[in-house]
Design a protein around this motif. Sequence first.
Motif, PDB file in Angstrom:
ATOM      1  N   ALA A  44       0.836  -1.212   0.000  1.00 49.07           N
ATOM      2  CA  ALA A  44       0.000   0.000   0.000  1.00 49.07           C
ATOM      3  C   ALA A  44       0.868   1.258   0.000  1.00 49.07           C
ATOM      4  O   ALA A  44       1.824   1.358   0.753  1.00 49.07           O
ATOM      5  CB  ALA A  44      -0.908  -0.001   1.224  1.00 49.07           C
ATOM      6  N   ASP A  45       0.515   2.194  -0.878  1.00 53.76           N
ATOM      7  CA  ASP A  45       1.269   3.446  -0.928  1.00 53.76           C
ATOM      8  C   ASP A  45       0.847   4.371   0.207  1.00 53.76           C
ATOM      9  O   ASP A  45       1.643   5.168   0.690  1.00 53.76           O
ATOM     10  CB  ASP A  45       1.032   4.132  -2.279  1.00 53.76           C
ATOM     11  CG  ASP A  45       1.454   3.228  -3.422  1.00 53.76           C
ATOM     12  OD1 ASP A  45       2.662   3.110  -3.628  1.00 53.76           O
ATOM     13  OD2 ASP A  45       0.578   2.605  -4.058  1.00 53.76           O
ATOM     14  N   ARG A  46      -0.418   4.285   0.572  1.00 52.14           N
ATOM     15  CA  ARG A  46      -0.900   5.057   1.720  1.00 52.14           C
ATOM     16  C   ARG A  46      -1.813   4.170   2.537  1.00 52.14           C
ATOM     17  O   ARG A  46      -2.543   3.348   1.987  1.00 52.14           O
ATOM     18  CB  ARG A  46      -1.699   6.284   1.276  1.00 52.14           C
ATOM     19  CG  ARG A  46      -0.851   7.336   0.619  1.00 52.14           C
ATOM     20  CD  ARG A  46      -1.676   8.575   0.330  1.00 52.14           C
ATOM     21  NE  ARG A  46      -0.923   9.453  -0.551  1.00 52.14           N
ATOM     22  CZ  ARG A  46      -1.381  10.605  -1.020  1.00 52.14           C
ATOM     23  NH1 ARG A  46      -2.598  11.015  -0.688  1.00 52.14           N
ATOM     24  NH2 ARG A  46      -0.640  11.352  -1.810  1.00 52.14           N
ATOM     25  N   ILE A  47      -1.794   4.376   3.842  1.00 53.22           N
ATOM     26  CA  ILE A  47      -2.694   3.646   4.734  1.00 53.22           C
ATOM     27  C   ILE A  47      -3.370   4.672   5.632  1.00 53.22           C
ATOM     28  O   ILE A  47      -2.679   5.456   6.299  1.00 53.22           O
ATOM     29  CB  ILE A  47      -1.929   2.614   5.593  1.00 53.22           C
ATOM     30  CG1 ILE A  47      -1.218   1.591   4.700  1.00 53.22           C
ATOM     31  CG2 ILE A  47      -2.881   1.923   6.569  1.00 53.22           C
ATOM     32  CD1 ILE A  47      -0.333   0.606   5.458  1.00 53.22           C
ATOM     33  N   ALA A  61      -0.511   3.464  20.345  1.00 54.69           N
ATOM     34  CA  ALA A  61       0.018   2.092  20.338  1.00 54.69           C
ATOM     35  C   ALA A  61       0.615   1.723  18.983  1.00 54.69           C
ATOM     36  O   ALA A  61       1.560   0.949  18.919  1.00 54.69           O
ATOM     37  CB  ALA A  61      -1.092   1.109  20.705  1.00 54.69           C
ATOM     38  N   LEU A  62       0.064   2.279  17.904  1.00 51.41           N
ATOM     39  CA  LEU A  62       0.434   1.740  16.591  1.00 51.41           C
ATOM     40  C   LEU A  62       0.924   2.776  15.589  1.00 51.41           C
ATOM     41  O   LEU A  62       1.166   2.438  14.423  1.00 51.41           O
ATOM     42  CB  LEU A  62      -0.760   0.980  15.998  1.00 51.41           C
ATOM     43  CG  LEU A  62      -1.062  -0.333  16.722  1.00 51.41           C
ATOM     44  CD1 LEU A  62      -2.435  -0.834  16.364  1.00 51.41           C
ATOM     45  CD2 LEU A  62      -0.013  -1.391  16.388  1.00 51.41           C
ATOM     46  N   ASP A  63       1.069   4.029  16.018  1.00 46.58           N
ATOM     47  CA  ASP A  63       1.475   5.043  15.044  1.00 46.58           C
ATOM     48  C   ASP A  63       2.851   4.700  14.464  1.00 46.58           C
ATOM     49  O   ASP A  63       3.700   4.139  15.147  1.00 46.58           O
ATOM     50  CB  ASP A  63       1.511   6.430  15.690  1.00 46.58           C
ATOM     51  CG  ASP A  63       1.307   7.521  14.637  1.00 46.58           C
ATOM     52  OD1 ASP A  63       1.014   7.178  13.478  1.00 46.58           O
ATOM     53  OD2 ASP A  63       1.443   8.703  14.979  1.00 46.58           O
ATOM     54  N   ALA A  64       3.002   4.995  13.204  1.00 46.65           N
ATOM     55  CA  ALA A  64       4.267   4.723  12.515  1.00 46.65           C
ATOM     56  C   ALA A  64       4.350   5.691  11.356  1.00 46.65           C
ATOM     57  O   ALA A  64       3.323   6.202  10.893  1.00 46.65           O
ATOM     58  CB  ALA A  64       4.284   3.280  12.018  1.00 46.65           C
ATOM     59  N   PRO A  65       5.565   5.940  10.869  1.00 47.19           N
ATOM     60  CA  PRO A  65       5.697   6.846   9.735  1.00 47.19           C
ATOM     61  C   PRO A  65       4.870   6.336   8.555  1.00 47.19           C
ATOM     62  O   PRO A  65       4.802   5.141   8.319  1.00 47.19           O
ATOM     63  CB  PRO A  65       7.191   6.786   9.400  1.00 47.19           C
ATOM     64  CG  PRO A  65       7.860   6.232  10.601  1.00 47.19           C
ATOM     65  CD  PRO A  65       6.850   5.411  11.324  1.00 47.19           C
ATOM     66  N   GLY A  66       4.214   7.257   7.862  1.00 46.75           N
ATOM     67  CA  GLY A  66       3.462   6.849   6.673  1.00 46.75           C
ATOM     68  C   GLY A  66       2.014   6.490   6.950  1.00 46.75           C
ATOM     69  O   GLY A  66       1.277   6.186   6.025  1.00 46.75           O
ATOM     70  N   LEU A  67       1.603   6.487   8.217  1.00 42.60           N
ATOM     71  CA  LEU A  67       0.198   6.202   8.514  1.00 42.60           C
ATOM     72  C   LEU A  67      -0.575   7.505   8.650  1.00 42.60           C
ATOM     73  O   LEU A  67      -0.088   8.452   9.255  1.00 42.60           O
ATOM     74  CB  LEU A  67       0.058   5.431   9.826  1.00 42.60           C
ATOM     75  CG  LEU A  67       0.573   3.998   9.870  1.00 42.60           C
ATOM     76  CD1 LEU A  67       0.231   3.380  11.223  1.00 42.60           C
ATOM     77  CD2 LEU A  67      -0.028   3.169   8.752  1.00 42.60           C
ATOM     78  N   ALA A  68      -1.784   7.548   8.077  1.00 42.92           N
ATOM     79  CA  ALA A  68      -2.660   8.705   8.261  1.00 42.92           C
ATOM     80  C   ALA A  68      -3.790   8.290   9.193  1.00 42.92           C
ATOM     81  O   ALA A  68      -4.276   7.153   9.123  1.00 42.92           O
ATOM     82  CB  ALA A  68      -3.218   9.160   6.917  1.00 42.92           C
ATOM     83  N   TRP A  69      -4.197   9.201  10.066  1.00 41.15           N
ATOM     84  CA  TRP A  69      -5.247   8.900  11.044  1.00 41.15           C
ATOM     85  C   TRP A  69      -6.413   9.851  10.805  1.00 41.15           C
ATOM     86  O   TRP A  69      -6.252  11.072  10.911  1.00 41.15           O
ATOM     87  CB  TRP A  69      -4.717   9.054  12.466  1.00 41.15           C
ATOM     88  CG  TRP A  69      -3.627   8.076  12.757  1.00 41.15           C
ATOM     89  CD1 TRP A  69      -2.306   8.181  12.432  1.00 41.15           C
ATOM     90  CD2 TRP A  69      -3.778   6.810  13.399  1.00 41.15           C
ATOM     91  NE1 TRP A  69      -1.616   7.059  12.837  1.00 41.15           N
ATOM     92  CE2 TRP A  69      -2.509   6.205  13.448  1.00 41.15           C
ATOM     93  CE3 TRP A  69      -4.871   6.116  13.942  1.00 41.15           C
ATOM     94  CZ2 TRP A  69      -2.297   4.938  14.003  1.00 41.15           C
ATOM     95  CZ3 TRP A  69      -4.647   4.867  14.511  1.00 41.15           C
ATOM     96  CH2 TRP A  69      -3.367   4.287  14.535  1.00 41.15           C
ATOM     97  N   ALA A  70      -7.566   9.292  10.482  1.00 40.28           N
ATOM     98  CA  ALA A  70      -8.752  10.114  10.251  1.00 40.28           C
ATOM     99  C   ALA A  70      -9.716   9.876  11.403  1.00 40.28           C
ATOM    100  O   ALA A  70     -10.012   8.727  11.744  1.00 40.28           O
ATOM    101  CB  ALA A  70      -9.406   9.734   8.928  1.00 40.28           C
TER     102      ALA A  70
END
Length: 453
Positions: A44-47, A61-70
């Motif tokens: 996946a290019d974006r998650i 708990a799960l944030d990582a580079p490249g993750l977006a949170w809506a």
Amino acid sequence: MLNVVILAAGQGKRMHSDRPKVLHPLGGRPLLAHVLETARELGADRICIVHGHGGEAVRQALDAPGLAWARQEPQLGTGHAVLQALPFLDDAATALVLYGDVPLIGAATLRRLLAVADDGLGILAAVLDDPTGYGRILRDAGGRVTRIVEQRDAAADELAVREINTGFMAAPVAALKRWLPALGNDNAQGEYYLTDIVGLAIAEGTAVATAQPEAPWEVLGVNSKPQLATLERIHQQNNARLLMESGVTLADPERIDVRGELDCGRDVAIDVNCVFAGRVVLGDGVEVGAHCVLRDAVIGAGTRIAPFSHIEEAEAGMNCLIGPYARLRPGTRLGDAAHIGNFVEVKNSLIGDGSKANHLAYLGDATLGRNVNIGAGTITCNYDGAAKHRTVIGDDAFIGSDSQLVAPVSVGRGATLGAGTTLTEDAPPERLTLTRTRQVTVPGWKRPAKKEG
Ligand code: UD1
Ligand code: CA
């Protein structure tokens, strides 16, 4: 280009827990971590993760580079949930909708879904003996999908349909940007249903296609603790099968729990009821006896671990004998051919090649050379109530049984301590050191006797 949307805003009321549902562990890792891993496996290019209830804890708990949170607040349905993710997606990408509480979905199944979706709408469908609770997939006489109807909105003849919507969908982001804002909520639940995009796609002349999961359990969700336990068993059975397929001997594949990553060499054998947590590496020919617990451990080739041993953040070299009933605590490193026997606890210690502590001992903050023999009942007194101190024991030293080594203290190479020694000063090499008082036998002594009558 692939963008993945993971829906994880639901409350999970039926878990009866203060922990957000997607953080409950499966195989030792949060449910959502499994889904993230699968999304990454797909390239996946974006998650984008849609979160709501307890969302900050999930993010932490799960944030990582490249993750977006809506953030979705309030939660007005699955269509409304995906709508929140749209600003984070790329217009040129295909969007794949996954669920934070459906952790066993496989990458192969999702590739299949993406393939049938092509540039249209793809739905992952399944045929169930008991479709109760699911949205039903309705088709026309030609077999083309016309609509998905939710259980609560369905008429009697629609409820009889056994083909269901698993929830997984794929569609072009650009199409979702047309469809989702157009959804209404005129239905039994007053929610914006993602499933209503089927009608919008058909009205536009966009192709709607379905795919099926490779295995039926891939689409099972977690809503309650019994369901979590069911999925845990499936996950463990899958782990066990992969281990056996790679050559590991399992005494009983139903009785092993891997809560993390277990990496095995050739001819590894594992007896029943062992738990492996974190990252565990077992070298060629390692044998693990029944009822052992290993967490974050690296075990060298040919080492045998006898039953009921507990090993945590520790390493062992080759051809060691460990247990039964041994405890290796964090910071322990055994050299090659070391023996740690029953009721021996070792913490933050280096045990040299060929050294042995076979019975009832505590070795804490100790450095042992090669071929040291630790007698039964030996204790390193490493803690003075305020600070920890080291004990250093040279090669070939022999520590007599029931000795206490009051750290900081050292024992020279080749030294011998007599049994029962309380060592408070360094013991010189090659000599016998002992602290016990000399044995005497008292001449003429008589044991007191009770007077008769
Ligand atoms: C949904 C599908 C149904 C399908 C079923 C499969 C819709 C309208 N229905 O029903 O056709 O058979 O899944 O399990 O899509 N969620 C949010 N925000 C919301 C609502 C839901 O993030 O506002 C998340 C939930 O956390 C959950 C998932 O979406 O992970 C599905 O929601 P849920 O309410 O369980 O959907 P169902 O009503 O079961
Ligand atoms: Ca619902």
